[in-house]
Design a protein around this motif. Structure first.
Motif, PDB file in Angstrom:
ATOM      1  N   ALA A 400      40.192  42.633  42.359  1.00 20.51           N
ATOM      2  CA  ALA A 400      41.534  42.966  41.865  1.00 20.51           C
ATOM      3  C   ALA A 400      42.225  41.736  41.290  1.00 20.51           C
ATOM      4  N   PHE A 401      42.197  40.645  42.023  1.00 24.16           N
ATOM      5  CA  PHE A 401      42.865  39.428  41.551  1.00 24.16           C
ATOM      6  C   PHE A 401      42.201  38.893  40.284  1.00 24.16           C
ATOM      7  N   SER A 402      40.878  39.030  40.190  1.00 19.03           N
ATOM      8  CA  SER A 402      40.170  38.541  39.001  1.00 19.03           C
ATOM      9  C   SER A 402      40.522  39.367  37.784  1.00 19.03           C
ATOM     10  N   ARG A 437      42.507  34.672  49.015  1.00 16.93           N
ATOM     11  CA  ARG A 437      41.630  35.004  47.903  1.00 16.93           C
ATOM     12  C   ARG A 437      42.416  35.062  46.589  1.00 16.93           C
ATOM     13  N   GLY A 438      43.631  35.549  46.641  1.00 15.15           N
ATOM     14  CA  GLY A 438      44.457  35.596  45.444  1.00 15.15           C
ATOM     15  C   GLY A 438      44.811  34.203  44.946  1.00 15.15           C
ATOM     16  N   GLY A 442      44.398  31.380  41.238  1.00 16.98           N
ATOM     17  CA  GLY A 442      45.502  30.706  40.578  1.00 16.98           C
ATOM     18  C   GLY A 442      46.735  31.569  40.358  1.00 16.98           C
ATOM     19  N   ILE A 443      46.908  32.607  41.157  1.00 14.44           N
ATOM     20  CA  ILE A 443      48.086  33.461  41.022  1.00 14.44           C
ATOM     21  C   ILE A 443      48.913  33.385  42.299  1.00 14.44           C
ATOM     22  N   ARG A 444      50.104  33.936  42.240  1.00 11.47           N
ATOM     23  CA  ARG A 444      50.966  34.028  43.424  1.00 11.47           C
ATOM     24  C   ARG A 444      50.868  35.441  43.980  1.00 11.47           C
ATOM     25  N   PRO A 445      49.928  35.687  44.863  1.00  6.78           N
ATOM     26  CA  PRO A 445      49.717  37.053  45.341  1.00  6.78           C
ATOM     27  C   PRO A 445      50.788  37.475  46.345  1.00  6.78           C
TER      28      PRO A 445
END
Length: 839
Positions: A400-402, A437-438, A442-445
């Motif tokens: 999902a994050f990818s 994992r998020g 490189g994101i702010r999950p």
């Protein structure tokens, strides 16, 4: 003088509509609504939903029954919903009985009143609606002239707690049993109520509680036996053998007032054999039956073209298990994206396949991805027979994050059998791992964690399990709140354990619970499913007054005792459930029986009753153009069971690749782009629609018209539409305006189709293309001409300034001119005759 049967009550309640919230929900303002002459029909039915219009109108099952009944020329079906507390106060103060929204006919005049029981916490609304209608609340007090009151829906898996309020219950699929019941209603007219009930009781799928005597042994049910000859020992559940799109109306009923789920809902699969041991629906709705994808695709396209919804919900208990889900999504998503229509799959498991599938349908709208692990503990997940692990979820989150997602929603429960604090700690660890994992991407999950309390349900392996108790659940909740304080990126929400306790009482109770329910209602209980109206203290007082101890129903049950719901034959064998209960305690797995092994649950057929969908046919198309994706099987044969077992990530490109245009920027503005100023009328009953309602209607209408309208960029796109000055609720207008951006010219054909998609009272009268640089409506619309019609017939026309210095409103004008406060102006008709534009 007695009013004729079915005489409209509207003249009595209309003077009060503008004094209550959202008056449009009481008037049947939907498009494609069915209205018949009730007095000339052999059978009349009023479907009663014991919650507000916004929730009831979102229920797909009610719409299906409405269509099934109204297809018979000799029958008529209308609807009623629970009035909100402000309108209920008006009805009681003015002694106006509850009415159906189509005709405003009194509910008590109908032959049948049918309740859809979707939630136990709505039970207090049942006696309230009956009392508002003037129908005796208790079935035992009804006479031959009173309507037959029938209940259906998932809650009738245990109908006993509300048995005293109903003449009979429909057990199972309504499409199967309801027409048979109504045929018998028509045949038995003129017989006594008792004779009719005896005739109903022998119809498969119908349960008449008054024809059964219940004996008790203290807290336990000792026996339930028929008290009349010919009555079956148990009431058997019935189901349709095969799903069909034909149960939906050719032209769907489209609401004009906002509802909770304002979308097209299409059921693609009924039944689930995953075997989650807490899930009543998974056992109650067996066997699995799938709707063919070609039928889903055709119905979706036809209904969207007719109604203009911006979202399609493909409904089932587990959408990823639908055997043709990949070709269906690959077929529908690009076609619907042309008019910015999104697809939602409400029930997906927490696995990489589901993430890729959700991403594939996010062509238009994208929110958070939902995991429903029920617990953060792999051990406890084995107890409840959910076969995926925390590692599976972390892998799914990685996918999902990818693919650009940054929000994951996690739904979980506390109070499951054998739960320990160590299991709660595992939930915190799982959320930490998801967030970590998020961050690697490189994101702010963000992870939203929603915590509910486990409620044991009938016809599940956990039906013998005790309810964990409010005190223990609140301790666990406090424990988790403290643990999550240090988890950055996690947001916690929870449902009150006190509400769960009452749900458990009503889910597990015997017939004696009706007495407590009646007492709660008499003490003011209604809308218990709404937190602001729920009162745990009121329930405790009512239970004590009724002499019903909580532990009678919340305790652990003996595997051999008679259970209140044993009167219902759901075809789920008790020995099978006993085995599953013991396997739960041993953390044993039961595989999905769709894979070929029959566990003898009791649903007949040894798997042969499972109906899998046929693939999309090779020549399937929309408007003559082939839409069969390459991954769809070409053979026109049902899917094999193996289709369920191996689910690899769908061969569907990630969302960010599909949305990329050239260098990733937004699509350039076409040279043919234009802006039109559109005029429309809002008259008659449309005056009860809010400004927001009208904007939604116009957007749906333009989408259905296939006009070349432009949408906002990004996710959750909307029409590029700018409304003129808002018209207050209750006022009419002959000249309303809005501006709309298009990518090409609008035509007379677009106008004709658009008006055909708008409800009565809303009509587009024309449009004019604006030159580039024309002032916006907000700057141009400064004055308006109003016509005031007073109760004595006096008519007055005034030109009022509506923007800038000296601006006023019709309400302020009436107050200053006639000394009438706004609440005293409801009898004055106000019509905006012209919106005046300045150069």
């Amino acid at each position: 003088m007695t009013a004729p049967r079915y005489a409209s009550l509207r003249p009595r309640f209309e003077p009060f509509l503008l004094s209550v919230e959202r008056p449009g929900r009481y008037l049947g303002l939907e498009r494609n609504v069915t209205r018949k002459d009730l007095a000339s029909r052999a059978v009349t039915v009023c479907l009663a939903f014991p919650d507000t219009y916004e929730i009831g109108m979102s229920h797909t099952g009610t719409k299906i029954l409405y269509e099934i009944v109204n297809r018979r020329e000799a029958w008529a079906c209308e609807r009623t919903y629970a009035p909100w507390v402000d309108f209920e106060a008006v009805l009681r103060r003015e002694a106006i009985p509850l009415f159906a929204v189509e005709s405003a006919a009194p509910v008590r005049d109908f032959d049948v009143v049918g309740f859809s029981l979707q939630s136990e916490l709505n039970y207090t609304n049942v006696p309230n609606l009956l009392d508002l209608a003037g129908v005796p609340v208790l079935a035992a007090e009804r006479g031959d002239g009173d309507p037959l009151v029938i209940g259906g829906g998932p809650c009738v898996a245990n109908p006993e707690p509300v048995a005293d309020f109903f003449d009979l219950f429909l057990i199972g699929d309504g499409e199967e049993a309801f027409p048979r019941f109504l045929e018998e209603v028509e045949r038995t007219k003129g017989l006594s109520r008792r004779e009719r009930l005896l005739r109903f009781a022998v119809i498969p799928g119908l349960y008449v509680p008054s024809l059964y005597d219940v004996a008790y042994d203290g807290d336990r049910v000792a026996s339930v036996r028929p008290n009349a000859a010919g009555v079956p020992e148990r009431a058997a559940r019935v189901w349709v053998e095969k799903l069909s799109a034909e149960v939906y109306a050719d032209k769907p009923m489209v609401p004009s007032v906002e509802i909770v789920q304002d979308r097209l809902g299409l059921e693609i699969m009924r039944g689930c054999t995953q075997g989650c041991r807490f899930c009543q629906a998974g056992y109650w709705y067996r066997p699995v039956r799938e709707l063919d994808p070609a039928d889903v695709a055709r119905a979706t396209k036809a209904f969207i073209d007719e109604a203009g919804w911006s979202e399609v919900g493909l409904l089932s208990l587990s959408s990823a298990d639908y055997s043709q889900i990949e070709p269906l999504v690959a077929c529908l998503a690009p076609e619907l994206a042309k008019t910015k229509v999104s697809i939602s799959l409400p029930s997906l498991r927490a696995e990489a396949f589901s993430v890729a599938l959700a991403d594939a349908v996010s062509e238009v709208r994208k929110s958070g991805f939902t995991f429903a692990p029920e617990t953060g503990s792999d051990r406890l997940r084995r107890v409840i027979n959910k076969t995926f692990t925390n590692a599976d979820m972390v892998q799914a989150a990685d996918v999902a994050f990818s693919r650009g997602w940054d929000l994951i929603k996690v739904y979980t429960m506390i109070g499951l059998p054998t739960e320990t604090d160590a299991d709660l700690d595992e939930l915190v660890t799982l959320v930490r791992d998801l967030l970590a994992r998020g961050r690697k991407h490189g994101i702010r999950p963000t992870v939203h964690v929603s915590i509910g309390s486990f409620v044991p349900k009938s016809f599940t392996p956990f039906q013998w399990s005790p309810f964990d108790g409010v005190e223990r659940l609140e301790r666990k909740l406090s424990y988790l709140k403290e643990k999550f304080r240090t988890v950055r990126g996690a947001k916690l929400k929870w449902h009150a354990p006190k509400e769960a306790e009452i749900e458990a009482l009503l889910s597990l109770g015997d017939r004696r619970m009706s007495k407590a329910l009646l007492e709660v209602w008499r003490r003011g209980g209604r809308f218990d499913g709404w937190s602001e109206h729920f009162s745990w203290e009121r329930w405790n007082e009512a239970l004590e007054a009724a002499g019903i101890p909580k532990q009678r129903h919340l305790r652990a049950k003996d595997l051999k005792e008679t259970l209140p719901w044993d009167i219902v034959d759901a075809f789920i064998r008790k020995p099978f459930l006993v085995v599953e209960w013991k396997k739960a305690l041993a953390e044993g797995e039961t595989e999905d029986c769709k894979w070929g092994h029959c566990y003898a649950c009791g649903v007949p057929g040894n798997g042969e009753d499972t109906v899998l969908a046929r693939p999309l046919p090779a020549g399937f198309s929309f408007e003559g153009k082939s839409h069969v994706p390459a991954l769809a099987p070409s053979a026109d044969a049902p899917a094999t069971a193996a289709a369920y077992r191996t689910k690899t990530i769908p061969d569907l490109p990630p969302l960010h690749e599909r949305r990329r245009i050239g260098d990733g920027t937004a699509a350039p503005l076409p040279e043919s782009a234009r802006t039109y100023r559109v005029s429309f009328e809002k008259t008659g009953d449309a005056r009860y629609l809010s400004h927001r309602n009208v904007m939604d209607l116009l957007e749906r209408g333009f989408r259905a018209s296939r006009a070349p309208v432009r949408y906002t960029e990004g996710y959750n796109p909307h029409l590029r539409l700018s409304m003129g000055p808002a018209l207050p609720l209750g006022q009419e207008s002959r000249h309303e305006l809005f501006d709309i951006d298009t990518s090409d010219a609008l035509t007379d054909e677009h106008l004709s189709v658009l008006n055909a998609r708008l409800p009565e009272g809303v009509r587009v009268t024309g449009w004019t293309e604006l030159p580039r640089g024309a002032p916006s409506l907000g700057k141009a619309a400064t004055e308006a001409v109003y016509r005031f019609v007073l109760p004595d017939g006096e008519t007055r026309v005034e030109r009022l300034r509506i923007a800038g210095e000296g601006a006023t409103t019709p309400k302020r004008f009436l107050e200053s001119t006639y000394g009438l406060a706004p609440e005293d102006q409801h009898a004055i008709r106000v019509v905006r005759e012209e919106t005046v534009l300045t150069a």
